[in-house]
Scaffold this motif. Sequence first.
Motif, short mmCIF file in Angstrom:
data_model
loop_
_atom_site.label_atom_id
_atom_site.label_comp_id
_atom_site.label_asym_id
_atom_site.label_seq_id
_atom_site.Cartn_x
_atom_site.Cartn_y
_atom_site.Cartn_z
N VAL A 147 10.04 29.31 -38.05
CA VAL A 147 10.03 28.51 -36.83
C VAL A 147 8.91 28.94 -35.90
O VAL A 147 8.22 28.11 -35.29
N ALA A 148 8.69 30.25 -35.80
CA ALA A 148 7.65 30.74 -34.90
C ALA A 148 6.28 30.21 -35.29
O ALA A 148 5.47 29.84 -34.43
N GLU A 149 6.00 30.16 -36.59
CA GLU A 149 4.72 29.65 -37.06
C GLU A 149 4.54 28.19 -36.68
O GLU A 149 3.46 27.76 -36.26
N ALA A 150 5.61 27.40 -36.80
CA ALA A 150 5.54 25.98 -36.45
C ALA A 150 5.31 25.79 -34.96
O ALA A 150 4.57 24.89 -34.54
N CYS A 151 5.96 26.62 -34.15
CA CYS A 151 5.89 26.44 -32.70
C CYS A 151 4.65 27.07 -32.07
O CYS A 151 4.34 26.79 -30.91
N ALA A 152 3.96 27.91 -32.83
CA ALA A 152 2.76 28.55 -32.29
C ALA A 152 1.64 27.54 -32.06
O ALA A 152 0.79 27.73 -31.20
N ASP A 153 1.65 26.48 -32.84
CA ASP A 153 0.63 25.44 -32.71
C ASP A 153 1.29 24.07 -32.86
O ASP A 153 1.07 23.37 -33.85
N PRO A 154 2.15 23.69 -31.91
CA PRO A 154 2.89 22.43 -32.05
C PRO A 154 1.97 21.22 -31.95
O PRO A 154 1.10 21.16 -31.08
N ARG A 155 2.14 20.29 -32.89
CA ARG A 155 1.37 19.04 -32.87
C ARG A 155 2.38 17.91 -32.90
O ARG A 155 2.89 17.54 -33.96
N LEU A 156 2.67 17.38 -31.74
CA LEU A 156 3.76 16.43 -31.60
C LEU A 156 3.22 15.05 -31.19
O LEU A 156 2.19 14.97 -30.52
N PRO A 157 3.93 13.97 -31.58
CA PRO A 157 5.12 13.97 -32.42
C PRO A 157 4.78 14.31 -33.87
O PRO A 157 3.61 14.28 -34.26
N ALA A 158 5.82 14.63 -34.64
CA ALA A 158 5.61 15.02 -36.03
C ALA A 158 6.83 14.65 -36.85
O ALA A 158 7.90 14.34 -36.32
N VAL A 159 6.64 14.69 -38.17
CA VAL A 159 7.75 14.55 -39.11
C VAL A 159 7.88 15.87 -39.85
O VAL A 159 6.88 16.40 -40.36
N VAL A 160 9.09 16.41 -39.87
CA VAL A 160 9.37 17.69 -40.53
C VAL A 160 10.19 17.43 -41.78
O VAL A 160 11.13 16.62 -41.75
N LYS A 161 9.85 18.11 -42.87
CA LYS A 161 10.60 17.95 -44.11
C LYS A 161 10.48 19.22 -44.95
O LYS A 161 9.48 19.94 -44.83
N PRO A 162 11.47 19.51 -45.80
CA PRO A 162 11.30 20.60 -46.76
C PRO A 162 10.16 20.26 -47.72
O PRO A 162 9.96 19.08 -48.04
N VAL A 163 9.45 21.26 -48.20
CA VAL A 163 8.34 21.01 -49.12
C VAL A 163 8.85 20.48 -50.45
O VAL A 163 8.27 19.58 -51.04
N ALA A 164 9.97 21.02 -50.95
CA ALA A 164 10.47 20.63 -52.27
C ALA A 164 11.94 20.28 -52.18
O ALA A 164 12.82 21.09 -52.44
N CYS A 165 12.20 19.04 -51.81
CA CYS A 165 13.57 18.54 -51.74
C CYS A 165 13.48 17.03 -51.76
O CYS A 165 12.44 16.46 -51.38
#
Length: 334
Positions: A147-165
């Motif tokens: 989560v910290a890595e994602a929030c360090a450089d937030p680019r919003l809006p965005a779509v979040v998804k698991p890489v392999a699911c």
Amino acid sequence: MTTSDLQHHPPTPPHAPVCRVAVVGGGANAEHDVSLASAAAVRDALAPTHEVVALTIGRDGTWSGEHGTLSFAEAVGVVATCDVLLPAVHGPRGEDGTLAALADLAGVACVGSGVRAGALGMDKWVTKLVAAAVGVAVADGRVVRDVAEACADPRLPAVVKPVACGSSHGVRRVDTLTELREAVAAALELDDRALVEEVVVGREIDVAVLRRADGTTVVSPPLEIGHAGAVFDTATKYDGTARFVVPAALDPADAERLAADARTVVDALGCEGVARVDFFLTADGPVLNEVNTMPGLTAHSQVPQMFAAVGMTYPELVAELVAQARARHATRAW
């Protein structure tokens, strides 16, 4: 070959004598129930013309057959008695090439993509890299591991998804930093990596690419998905509110571009059997969303509906997948 050729090029009939097919359903992943439905539908479609052997992988990874629980060794032994393995298991530990590897080691033909294409197609990040390398447009995105890595450089809006699911599990649109934290945390419960992508505005169009037993390739008519949500998430996918239109009403140039891009990506990944390629059709052209190397296979799923639109029945489609697997296996250099 185009879909119009199907009407003059009937599906390849099953080989004689009767082909023995192990149909595997379930799976130790979030798509277990969807896979059970696909496997049951496939078994029913094949039963009149094939000898069908039912195998199920439980949520905990245990195997069972028609007469109860099997050890893994016993399950492999059953597979080895068959001519073809049809892995109707969507998602990790199934669609990602693991069951194709089992078939390879057992010396049995396998429906669908092999180990390499299954693994590549299951990984949404690697699929994007491959697609971009062959000139197919993809959404801008990045992989994060916490989560910290994602929030360090937030680019919003965005779509979040698991890489392999699959089945849209863990897919969420986010507009705020709080939503980003929540969505990434949820995605990481399903995978060890999450993909954070830009929001792409466009019509959601699916195209299927089918390899036939005679060596030809058929691209389906395009299917458009209509839904009310911000994204086509798991709830929308299975609650009956989504609307499928096939063939989608498209400008001929857009339809040709979608078909060409679908074929290009499938060829680059090395997919076999049938693969569903999902796009956003934007004002600037198609943008790849993802590739499904073992798409939903009930009669009401997108891929069977696409081919039904050009006269290929559901039993014919499933029989063609089995025939193609056998033909590919027979010509393989061991």
